[in-house]
Design a protein around this motif. Structure first.
Motif, PDB file in Angstrom:
ATOM      1  N   PRO A  84       6.988 -50.034  32.860  1.00  0.00           N
ATOM      2  CA  PRO A  84       6.485 -48.660  32.779  1.00  0.00           C
ATOM      3  C   PRO A  84       4.961 -48.539  32.817  1.00  0.00           C
ATOM      4  CG  PRO A  84       8.331 -48.919  31.285  1.00  0.00           C
ATOM      5  CD  PRO A  84       8.020 -50.291  31.827  1.00  0.00           C
ATOM      6  N   ASP A  85       4.269 -49.515  32.215  1.00  0.00           N
ATOM      7  CA  ASP A  85       2.813 -49.401  32.194  1.00  0.00           C
ATOM      8  C   ASP A  85       2.169 -49.747  33.539  1.00  0.00           C
ATOM      9  OD1 ASP A  85       3.073 -52.159  32.256  1.00  0.00           O
ATOM     10  OD2 ASP A  85       2.086 -52.510  30.324  1.00  0.00           O
ATOM     11  N   GLU A  86       2.968 -50.147  34.508  1.00  0.00           N
ATOM     12  CA  GLU A  86       2.473 -50.406  35.859  1.00  0.00           C
ATOM     13  C   GLU A  86       2.670 -49.200  36.775  1.00  0.00           C
ATOM     14  OE1 GLU A  86       3.125 -55.001  36.854  1.00  0.00           O
ATOM     15  OE2 GLU A  86       5.014 -54.024  36.263  1.00  0.00           O
ATOM     16  N   VAL A  87       3.209 -48.126  36.245  1.00  0.00           N
ATOM     17  CA  VAL A  87       3.553 -46.951  37.040  1.00  0.00           C
ATOM     18  C   VAL A  87       2.586 -45.813  36.756  1.00  0.00           C
ATOM     19  CG1 VAL A  87       5.304 -45.180  37.442  1.00  0.00           C
ATOM     20  CG2 VAL A  87       5.993 -47.567  37.110  1.00  0.00           C
ATOM     21  N   ASN A  88       2.074 -45.203  37.825  1.00  0.00           N
ATOM     22  CA  ASN A  88       1.267 -43.996  37.709  1.00  0.00           C
ATOM     23  C   ASN A  88       2.166 -42.808  38.060  1.00  0.00           C
ATOM     24  OD1 ASN A  88      -0.505 -41.879  37.822  1.00  0.00           O
ATOM     25  ND2 ASN A  88      -1.802 -42.719  39.436  1.00  0.00           N
ATOM     26  N   PRO A  89       2.536 -41.988  37.078  1.00  0.00           N
ATOM     27  CA  PRO A  89       3.492 -40.910  37.362  1.00  0.00           C
ATOM     28  C   PRO A  89       2.999 -39.901  38.385  1.00  0.00           C
ATOM     29  CG  PRO A  89       2.500 -40.628  35.187  1.00  0.00           C
ATOM     30  CD  PRO A  89       2.108 -41.992  35.669  1.00  0.00           C
ATOM     31  N   ALA A  90       1.684 -39.824  38.573  1.00  0.00           N
ATOM     32  CA  ALA A  90       1.135 -38.883  39.554  1.00  0.00           C
ATOM     33  C   ALA A  90       1.535 -39.240  40.984  1.00  0.00           C
ATOM     34  CB  ALA A  90      -0.380 -38.833  39.434  1.00  0.00           C
ATOM     35  N   ASP A  91       2.015 -40.462  41.186  1.00  0.00           N
ATOM     36  CA  ASP A  91       2.412 -40.901  42.525  1.00  0.00           C
ATOM     37  C   ASP A  91       3.817 -40.458  42.912  1.00  0.00           C
ATOM     38  OD1 ASP A  91      -0.015 -42.222  42.768  1.00  0.00           O
ATOM     39  OD2 ASP A  91       0.807 -44.166  42.129  1.00  0.00           O
ATOM     40  N   TYR A  92       4.550 -39.837  41.971  1.00  0.00           N
ATOM     41  CA  TYR A  92       5.981 -39.603  42.185  1.00  0.00           C
ATOM     42  C   TYR A  92       6.345 -38.125  42.099  1.00  0.00           C
ATOM     43  CZ  TYR A  92       5.978 -44.604  41.592  1.00  0.00           C
ATOM     44  OH  TYR A  92       5.697 -45.936  41.747  1.00  0.00           O
ATOM     45  N   ILE A  93       7.276 -37.739  42.942  1.00  0.00           N
ATOM     46  CA  ILE A  93       7.788 -36.378  42.964  1.00  0.00           C
ATOM     47  C   ILE A  93       9.129 -36.277  42.251  1.00  0.00           C
ATOM     48  CG2 ILE A  93       9.023 -36.588  45.170  1.00  0.00           C
ATOM     49  CD1 ILE A  93       7.076 -33.513  43.820  1.00  0.00           C
ATOM     50  N   ALA A  94       9.734 -37.427  41.939  1.00  0.00           N
ATOM     51  CA  ALA A  94      11.016 -37.425  41.235  1.00  0.00           C
ATOM     52  C   ALA A  94      11.235 -38.765  40.561  1.00  0.00           C
ATOM     53  CB  ALA A  94      12.164 -37.140  42.196  1.00  0.00           C
ATOM     54  N   ILE A  95      12.000 -38.725  39.466  1.00  0.00           N
ATOM     55  CA  ILE A  95      12.448 -39.925  38.777  1.00  0.00           C
ATOM     56  C   ILE A  95      13.968 -39.879  38.718  1.00  0.00           C
ATOM     57  CG2 ILE A  95      12.175 -38.849  36.495  1.00  0.00           C
ATOM     58  CD1 ILE A  95      11.400 -41.640  35.413  1.00  0.00           C
ATOM     59  N   TYR A  96      14.589 -41.018  38.960  1.00  0.00           N
ATOM     60  CA  TYR A  96      16.056 -41.098  39.036  1.00  0.00           C
ATOM     61  C   TYR A  96      16.537 -42.234  38.150  1.00  0.00           C
ATOM     62  CZ  TYR A  96      20.595 -42.431  41.157  1.00  0.00           C
ATOM     63  OH  TYR A  96      21.910 -42.786  41.386  1.00  0.00           O
ATOM     64  N   TYR A  97      17.382 -41.905  37.184  1.00  0.00           N
ATOM     65  CA  TYR A  97      17.941 -42.893  36.275  1.00  0.00           C
ATOM     66  C   TYR A  97      19.306 -43.345  36.794  1.00  0.00           C
ATOM     67  CZ  TYR A  97      14.410 -41.497  32.822  1.00  0.00           C
ATOM     68  OH  TYR A  97      13.231 -41.234  32.159  1.00  0.00           O
ATOM     69  N   ALA A  98      19.366 -44.558  37.332  1.00  0.00           N
ATOM     70  CA  ALA A  98      20.639 -45.131  37.765  1.00  0.00           C
ATOM     71  C   ALA A  98      21.413 -45.601  36.538  1.00  0.00           C
ATOM     72  CB  ALA A  98      20.391 -46.285  38.721  1.00  0.00           C
ATOM     73  N   GLY A  99      22.735 -45.741  36.711  1.00  0.00           N
ATOM     74  CA  GLY A  99      23.563 -46.089  35.571  1.00  0.00           C
ATOM     75  C   GLY A  99      24.057 -47.520  35.566  1.00  0.00           C
ATOM     76  N   GLY A 100      25.237 -47.675  35.004  1.00  0.00           N
ATOM     77  CA  GLY A 100      25.740 -48.965  34.575  1.00  0.00           C
ATOM     78  C   GLY A 100      25.705 -48.951  33.061  1.00  0.00           C
ATOM     79  N   HIS A 101      26.684 -49.554  32.409  1.00  0.00           N
ATOM     80  CA  HIS A 101      26.756 -49.455  30.955  1.00  0.00           C
ATOM     81  C   HIS A 101      25.514 -49.991  30.246  1.00  0.00           C
ATOM     82  CE1 HIS A 101      31.138 -48.642  31.421  1.00  0.00           C
ATOM     83  NE2 HIS A 101      30.983 -48.042  30.251  1.00  0.00           N
ATOM     84  N   GLY A 102      24.810 -50.908  30.871  1.00  0.00           N
ATOM     85  CA  GLY A 102      23.648 -51.495  30.216  1.00  0.00           C
ATOM     86  C   GLY A 102      22.611 -50.482  29.776  1.00  0.00           C
ATOM     87  N   VAL A 103      22.506 -49.386  30.504  1.00  0.00           N
ATOM     88  CA  VAL A 103      21.453 -48.399  30.211  1.00  0.00           C
ATOM     89  C   VAL A 103      21.631 -47.773  28.842  1.00  0.00           C
ATOM     90  CG1 VAL A 103      21.336 -47.887  32.668  1.00  0.00           C
ATOM     91  CG2 VAL A 103      22.592 -46.333  31.176  1.00  0.00           C
ATOM     92  N   MET A 104      22.826 -47.815  28.295  1.00  0.00           N
ATOM     93  CA  MET A 104      23.068 -47.162  27.013  1.00  0.00           C
ATOM     94  C   MET A 104      22.335 -47.857  25.878  1.00  0.00           C
ATOM     95  SD  MET A 104      27.045 -45.994  27.378  1.00  0.00           S
ATOM     96  CE  MET A 104      26.883 -44.770  26.077  1.00  0.00           C
ATOM     97  N   TRP A 105      21.906 -49.082  26.119  1.00  0.00           N
ATOM     98  CA  TRP A 105      21.156 -49.806  25.095  1.00  0.00           C
ATOM     99  C   TRP A 105      19.646 -49.732  25.306  1.00  0.00           C
ATOM    100  CZ3 TRP A 105      26.108 -51.159  26.326  1.00  0.00           C
ATOM    101  CH2 TRP A 105      26.988 -51.364  25.261  1.00  0.00           C
ATOM    102  N   ASP A 106      19.176 -49.609  26.541  1.00  0.00           N
ATOM    103  CA  ASP A 106      17.715 -49.668  26.697  1.00  0.00           C
ATOM    104  C   ASP A 106      17.069 -48.425  27.314  1.00  0.00           C
ATOM    105  OD1 ASP A 106      18.576 -50.116  29.305  1.00  0.00           O
ATOM    106  OD2 ASP A 106      17.498 -51.999  29.578  1.00  0.00           O
ATOM    107  N   PHE A 107      17.847 -47.397  27.650  1.00  0.00           N
ATOM    108  CA  PHE A 107      17.260 -46.157  28.169  1.00  0.00           C
ATOM    109  C   PHE A 107      16.916 -45.123  27.087  1.00  0.00           C
ATOM    110  CE2 PHE A 107      18.629 -45.822  32.932  1.00  0.00           C
ATOM    111  CZ  PHE A 107      17.932 -46.982  33.211  1.00  0.00           C
ATOM    112  N   PRO A 108      17.800 -44.840  26.134  1.00  0.00           N
ATOM    113  CA  PRO A 108      17.606 -43.644  25.292  1.00  0.00           C
ATOM    114  C   PRO A 108      16.336 -43.638  24.455  1.00  0.00           C
ATOM    115  CG  PRO A 108      19.867 -44.430  25.133  1.00  0.00           C
ATOM    116  CD  PRO A 108      19.094 -45.498  25.851  1.00  0.00           C
ATOM    117  N   ASP A 109      15.927 -44.780  23.949  1.00  0.00           N
ATOM    118  CA  ASP A 109      14.822 -44.801  22.987  1.00  0.00           C
ATOM    119  C   ASP A 109      13.580 -45.491  23.525  1.00  0.00           C
ATOM    120  OD1 ASP A 109      16.333 -43.487  20.908  1.00  0.00           O
ATOM    121  OD2 ASP A 109      17.445 -45.375  20.700  1.00  0.00           O
ATOM    122  N   ASN A 110      13.331 -45.356  24.818  1.00  0.00           N
ATOM    123  CA  ASN A 110      12.159 -45.974  25.427  1.00  0.00           C
ATOM    124  C   ASN A 110      11.079 -44.914  25.651  1.00  0.00           C
ATOM    125  OD1 ASN A 110      10.415 -46.875  27.804  1.00  0.00           O
ATOM    126  ND2 ASN A 110      11.527 -48.755  27.324  1.00  0.00           N
TER     127      ASN A 110
END
Length: 227
Positions: free
Chosen positions: A86-112
């Motif tokens: 995340p710290d390598e990303v400049n949000p100003a460069d993007y027009i959209a963010i897309y969260y792909a799934g898979g069960h793994g995301v339930m452990w590392d997406f919600p509280d980041n």
């Protein structure tokens, strides 16, 4: 032209179990392919950066198009081996963010908080916040000016019924549908495992693994209207 940021998981197993999980391959490849065909560059980020594991079950649900994209050197490197932190990303460069799934995301997406801030910045810059299936877990705790982003908004994601049908109801840390509703979302759904995506303003969400293309098509439609 601004880019699209695809968020992937770093989680390799279901909680404390030995059962492997990770990214559901088609949810990344199908979305990315449509965005690239529409002329948009995609980048890949994960909570920790670097290696992104694949849910082995997702490899059973591929077609020639998914496999061809998966086998490209670009996807192998930028998505699965050397995803951005995340710290390598400049949000100003993007027009959209897309969260792909898979069960793994339930452990590392919600509280980041770093991923949440990227989404907030993109949203406040008139960009789109999108997800598919379990990827909605990344939207659950995003707040705009102290309020949950999904509160009072029409969204969808992997349903409680679909979780039961998948046989994972006893190992997931929560149900995405229940968690979204607790945060005030208007959670809508169609028949289990039927393609379905819904838009509410700058939010575009898809119900299950078969909805990645529908999310991508909705996003492209919106982006073309403002370009």
């Amino acid at each position: 032209m601004k880019k699209i940021l695809i968020v992937l998981t770093n989680t390799t197993r279901y909680g404390e179990t030995t059962d492997p999980t990770g990214l559901w391959l088609g949810e990344a490849t199908e979305f990315a392919l449509i965005m690239q065909q529409a002329g948009y560059q995609v980048d890949y980020v994960s909570p920790k950066g670097g290696f992104v594991p694949l849910d082995p079950r997702s490899m059973k649900y591929t077609d020639a198009e998914v496999m061809a994209f998966y086998e490209t050197a670009d996807f192998q490197k930028r998505a699965l081996t050397a995803s951005l932190a995340p710290d390598e990303v400049n949000p100003a460069d993007y027009i959209a963010i897309y969260y792909a799934g898979g069960h793994g995301v339930m452990w590392d997406f919600p509280d980041n908080p770093e991923l949440q801030q990227l989404a907030v910045s993109i949203y406040k810059n008139h960009g789109y916040v999108t997800s598919v299936c379990h990827g909605i877990a990344g939207l659950l705790n995003i707040k705009i000016d102290g309020q949950y982003l999904i509160a009072g908004r029409k969204v969808t994601g992997f349903t409680k019924a679909e979780e039961v049908l998948a046989g994972k109801q006893s190992v997931v840390p929560f149900f995405n549908q229940v968690a979204a509703e607790k945060r005030g979302a208007n959670f809508v759904k169609q028949r289990a495992y039927k393609e379905f995506a819904v838009q509410d303003g700058q939010l575009i969400t898809g119900q299950n693994p078969f909805s990645a293309k529908a999310v991508a098509r909705l996003l492209v439609k919106n982006l073309k209207q403002v370009s």
